[in-house]
Design a protein around this motif. Structure first.
Motif, short mmCIF file in Angstrom:
data_model
loop_
_atom_site.label_atom_id
_atom_site.label_comp_id
_atom_site.label_asym_id
_atom_site.label_seq_id
_atom_site.Cartn_x
_atom_site.Cartn_y
_atom_site.Cartn_z
N ARG A 255 0.83 -1.20 0.00
CA ARG A 255 0.00 0.00 0.00
C ARG A 255 0.87 1.26 0.00
NH1 ARG A 255 -4.37 1.93 4.70
NH2 ARG A 255 -4.77 3.99 3.78
N ILE A 256 1.97 1.24 0.76
CA ILE A 256 2.87 2.40 0.78
C ILE A 256 3.47 2.61 -0.60
CG2 ILE A 256 4.96 3.38 1.78
CD1 ILE A 256 4.38 1.73 4.31
N THR A 257 3.91 1.52 -1.23
CA THR A 257 4.51 1.63 -2.56
C THR A 257 3.54 2.22 -3.56
OG1 THR A 257 5.98 -0.26 -2.15
CG2 THR A 257 5.58 0.33 -4.44
N ARG A 258 2.31 1.73 -3.57
CA ARG A 258 1.31 2.25 -4.50
C ARG A 258 1.04 3.72 -4.25
NH1 ARG A 258 -0.89 -2.80 -3.50
NH2 ARG A 258 -2.25 -1.98 -1.87
N ALA A 259 0.97 4.11 -2.98
CA ALA A 259 0.71 5.51 -2.64
C ALA A 259 1.87 6.40 -3.09
CB ALA A 259 0.47 5.65 -1.14
N MET A 260 3.10 5.94 -2.91
CA MET A 260 4.28 6.75 -3.25
C MET A 260 4.46 6.90 -4.74
SD MET A 260 7.03 5.32 -0.42
CE MET A 260 8.43 6.12 -1.20
N THR A 261 4.21 5.81 -5.49
CA THR A 261 4.55 5.79 -6.91
C THR A 261 3.35 5.86 -7.84
OG1 THR A 261 4.51 3.37 -7.06
CG2 THR A 261 6.58 4.40 -6.37
N GLY A 262 2.16 5.53 -7.31
CA GLY A 262 0.99 5.46 -8.16
C GLY A 262 0.89 4.20 -8.97
N GLN A 263 1.73 3.21 -8.66
CA GLN A 263 1.72 1.95 -9.39
C GLN A 263 2.18 0.81 -8.50
OE1 GLN A 263 4.86 1.80 -12.45
NE2 GLN A 263 5.76 3.61 -11.49
N ASP A 264 1.89 -0.40 -8.92
CA ASP A 264 2.38 -1.58 -8.23
C ASP A 264 3.77 -1.93 -8.77
OD1 ASP A 264 0.17 -2.23 -6.50
OD2 ASP A 264 -0.94 -2.79 -8.31
N ILE A 265 4.72 -2.10 -7.87
CA ILE A 265 6.08 -2.46 -8.26
C ILE A 265 6.30 -3.91 -7.88
CG2 ILE A 265 8.53 -2.05 -7.83
CD1 ILE A 265 7.88 0.90 -7.52
N GLY A 266 6.65 -4.72 -8.86
CA GLY A 266 6.78 -6.16 -8.65
C GLY A 266 7.83 -6.52 -7.61
N GLN A 267 7.58 -7.61 -6.92
CA GLN A 267 8.52 -8.11 -5.91
C GLN A 267 9.07 -9.48 -6.30
OE1 GLN A 267 9.45 -6.33 -3.11
NE2 GLN A 267 8.29 -4.67 -4.08
N GLU A 268 9.00 -9.82 -7.61
CA GLU A 268 9.52 -11.11 -8.04
C GLU A 268 11.03 -11.16 -7.82
OE1 GLU A 268 9.79 -8.30 -11.46
OE2 GLU A 268 8.24 -8.86 -10.02
N ARG A 269 11.54 -12.37 -7.59
CA ARG A 269 12.95 -12.55 -7.30
C ARG A 269 13.74 -12.95 -8.54
NH1 ARG A 269 13.42 -15.34 -1.29
NH2 ARG A 269 12.05 -13.87 -0.21
N TYR A 270 15.01 -12.59 -8.52
CA TYR A 270 15.89 -12.90 -9.65
C TYR A 270 16.20 -14.39 -9.67
CZ TYR A 270 20.00 -12.91 -12.66
OH TYR A 270 20.90 -13.16 -13.67
N GLY B 177 13.34 -19.69 -0.87
CA GLY B 177 12.74 -20.22 0.35
C GLY B 177 13.07 -19.43 1.58
N LEU B 178 14.00 -18.45 1.47
CA LEU B 178 14.34 -17.62 2.62
C LEU B 178 13.47 -16.37 2.64
CD1 LEU B 178 18.27 -17.67 2.73
CD2 LEU B 178 16.67 -19.00 4.12
N GLU C 93 12.88 -12.40 4.79
CA GLU C 93 13.67 -11.33 5.37
C GLU C 93 14.11 -11.64 6.79
OE1 GLU C 93 13.20 -6.48 5.81
OE2 GLU C 93 11.78 -7.63 4.61
N ASP C 94 13.20 -12.16 7.60
CA ASP C 94 13.53 -12.44 9.00
C ASP C 94 14.59 -13.53 9.12
OD1 ASP C 94 11.81 -10.53 9.94
OD2 ASP C 94 10.14 -11.91 10.28
N ASP C 95 14.64 -14.45 8.14
CA ASP C 95 15.66 -15.49 8.18
C ASP C 95 17.06 -14.89 8.07
OD1 ASP C 95 13.67 -17.49 8.25
OD2 ASP C 95 13.50 -17.46 6.08
N ILE C 96 17.22 -13.90 7.17
CA ILE C 96 18.52 -13.26 7.00
C ILE C 96 18.87 -12.43 8.22
CG2 ILE C 96 19.89 -11.72 5.57
CD1 ILE C 96 19.16 -14.24 4.14
N HIS C 97 17.89 -11.67 8.74
CA HIS C 97 18.16 -10.88 9.94
C HIS C 97 18.58 -11.77 11.10
CE1 HIS C 97 17.13 -6.88 8.59
NE2 HIS C 97 15.99 -7.31 8.07
N THR C 98 17.95 -12.93 11.23
CA THR C 98 18.32 -13.86 12.30
C THR C 98 19.75 -14.35 12.13
OG1 THR C 98 16.01 -14.57 12.57
CG2 THR C 98 17.72 -16.05 13.41
N ARG C 99 20.13 -14.68 10.89
CA ARG C 99 21.49 -15.14 10.64
C ARG C 99 22.49 -14.04 10.96
NH1 ARG C 99 22.34 -19.92 7.66
NH2 ARG C 99 24.53 -19.47 8.15
N LEU C 100 22.16 -12.81 10.59
CA LEU C 100 23.08 -11.70 10.88
C LEU C 100 23.24 -11.48 12.38
CD1 LEU C 100 21.96 -9.14 8.12
CD2 LEU C 100 24.19 -10.25 8.28
N LYS C 101 22.14 -11.65 13.13
CA LYS C 101 22.22 -11.45 14.58
C LYS C 101 23.11 -12.50 15.23
CE LYS C 101 17.77 -9.11 15.18
NZ LYS C 101 16.39 -9.19 15.70
#
Length: 498
Positions: free
Chosen positions: A233-248, A484-485, A487-495
């Protein structure tokens, strides 16, 4: 809701040829944490400058504690309890922590002489309010970004502050430093002080704020309790469009000969026996806590750490990387973390910045061809989708996202086989970030460019990298497959690396 501490009603601000704010209604209550979001050019900075008395508005009304005010100036804003911490912190790097903290108080009292003991006392009191300890005799210029920020906050709170405005406060901070900052922000709120938190980072907005207000093109387009918002919702409000979150997804052969092969690389006491491979078309992420050695590793690969140990190969051939010229000739390009001090000639034109790394392409003997330089810059501006057609425009007048595209475009002109990106979207709004990510992916997929992406932005790494390396105390501690990972998985590993 409590009576607003500061309120704008129908405020409009115009500049020649544009309306920066269009009939804005805005309020912030005492002891509230409000996030202000929007892309570059949305009007956030203009609003900050109106609330802090720097800009006069053309239409509308400004109220403090429910009472209309006129002739609002920076002095009046400070008297009303408004303090702003800008991205550069506005500190004196050659003075000590104590002297920086005491300076405002001493100037306000028209002191002509400075007593060191008085500076120490005022400095200690300021830090005690935040429940932090720091060497008061340390020169501010020698401090980390996180510690300089704490000094700026402590100094702001030395006056009778009622509203603290923080402009992009986490741009150069690591995950641990952000957590420390958020703890301080919550302590400030507990003391009854309101915080206006300006950020491009949606996860941080959702974590620290109680309310979110989104601007786009000078207008307020969304506002409400944080619980009602999602990143989408924040992204749509800021940009006026949906920005994809697909992974490379990398479709190459893991058994293929590496484009870049690093074996037992060492840099002084900061990097120890680092080994990894980077293949054509791969985008490999590199992250780690402050001091992990990741920047030193990047600098060694770019020929800026002569005397490093170990072996580096490009397409199987050994490389000597004792100078930047050797690295560039080998096909390695490096985009630094700080584009302002390390990446750009801010007072020079886009064209001059563009051709700086490929000067041989526009020179004939000792002579520079301005026409060829302009043509090359115009093609690169179009290729990088930079928001201007005037390559003679001063690069310092571009937005952060467009500046970053200038740097990337400059290094692409060298025809690199390996591109090292250190903080590729630091301080860049969501729309520009998506465009930069798109271009990096295209380079990897279509041109087979091998990319090493160094970042603290975990969503950026998950979305764009087919592997993620975690570095700690100068060594690679993990090589992760992001499939399969979360965001929280990476933060946990960093901690766990602390």
């Amino acid at each position: 809701m409590a009576e607003p501490l500061i309120e704008l009603r129908g405020v409009t601000k115009r500049f020649p040829g544009m309306t920066a704010l269009d009939a804005i209604d805005f309020r912030i209550a005492p002891a509230e944490i409000l996030c202000l979001a929007g892309e570059n050019g949305s009007g956030k900075s203009t609003l900050i400058k109106i609330v802090s008395g720097v800009y006069a508005y053309d239409e509308g009304e400004l109220l403090i504690d429910g009472a209309p005010v006129s002739g609002f100036s920076p002095r009046a804003a400070i008297a009303a309890g408004v303090q702003v911490i800008y991205q550069d912190f506005s500190l004196f790097p050659s003075l000590t922590v104590a002297e920086n903290l005491a300076m405002g108080r001493l100037l306000s009292e028209n002191r002509r002489l400075v007593a060191p003991a008085e500076c120490q006392r005022l400095g200690a009191e300021a830090l005690a309010r935040l429940d932090v300890t720091m060497d008061l005799d340390a020169r501010v210029g020698s401090l980390s970004t996180a510690d300089r920020q704490i000094v700026a906050i402590a100094r702001a709170l030395m006056s009778r502050t009622r509203l603290l405005i923080m402009d992009e406060p986490t741009t150069a901070l690591t995950g641990r430093e952000v957590e420390r900052l958020f703890a301080i922000v919550r302590e400030i709120k507990a003391k009854g002080i309101a915080v206006l938190f300006v950020s491009h980072k949606m996860r941080e907005m959702l974590e620290i704020s109680e309310r979110i207000c989104v601007f786009r093109n000078g207008r307020k387009v969304e506002e409400g309790p944080t619980a009602e918002f999602t990143e989408g919702r924040i992204t749509r409000a800021m940009t006026g469009q949906d920005i994809g979150q697909e992974r490379y997804v990398w479709s190459g052969d893991i058994a293929a000969e590496p484009r870049l092969s690093v074996r037992a690389l060492g840099v002084g006491e900061r990097v120890h026996d680092v080994s990894f491979d980077l293949r054509a078309g791969e985008i490999v992420g590199l992250s780690g806590l402050l001091g992990s050695g990741r920047t030193e590793l990047a600098l060694a690969l770019f020929g800026m750490e002569p005397g490093h140990r170990g072996e580096v190969r490009m397409d199987g051939a050994p490389l000597k990387l004792e100078t930047v010229q050797q690295a560039v000739e080998a096909g390695i390009a490096y985009v630094p973390e700080d584009r302002l001090s390390e990446g750009l000639f801010m007072t020079q034109s886009i064209a001059r910045n563009m051709v700086a790394s490929a000067i041989d392409r526009v020179t004939h003997g000792p002579f520079l061809s301005d026409g060829e330089a302009t043509a090359l810059a115009e093609r690169t501006v179009a290729d990088m989708r930079i928001a201007t057609t005037d390559v003679d425009k001063q690069v310092g007048k571009l937005s952060g996202g467009n500046q970053q595209r200038v740097i990337i475009g400059r290094w692409l002109l060298t025809g690199p086989r390996v591109l090292i990106l250190n903080g590729p979207t630091v301080g860049v709004d969501i729309g520009s970030k998506a465009e930069i990510h798109r271009r990096i992916r295209d380079l990897a997929v279509k041109d087979g460019l091998a990319v090493l992406m160094i970042s603290d932005d975990v969503p950026e790494l998950l979305q764009n990298c087919n592997r993620i390396l975690l570095m700690h105390r100068g060594a690679i501690e993990a090589d992760l497959d992001p499939r399969g990972l979360e965001e929280d998985d990476i933060h946990t590993r960093l901690k766990t690396l602390r």
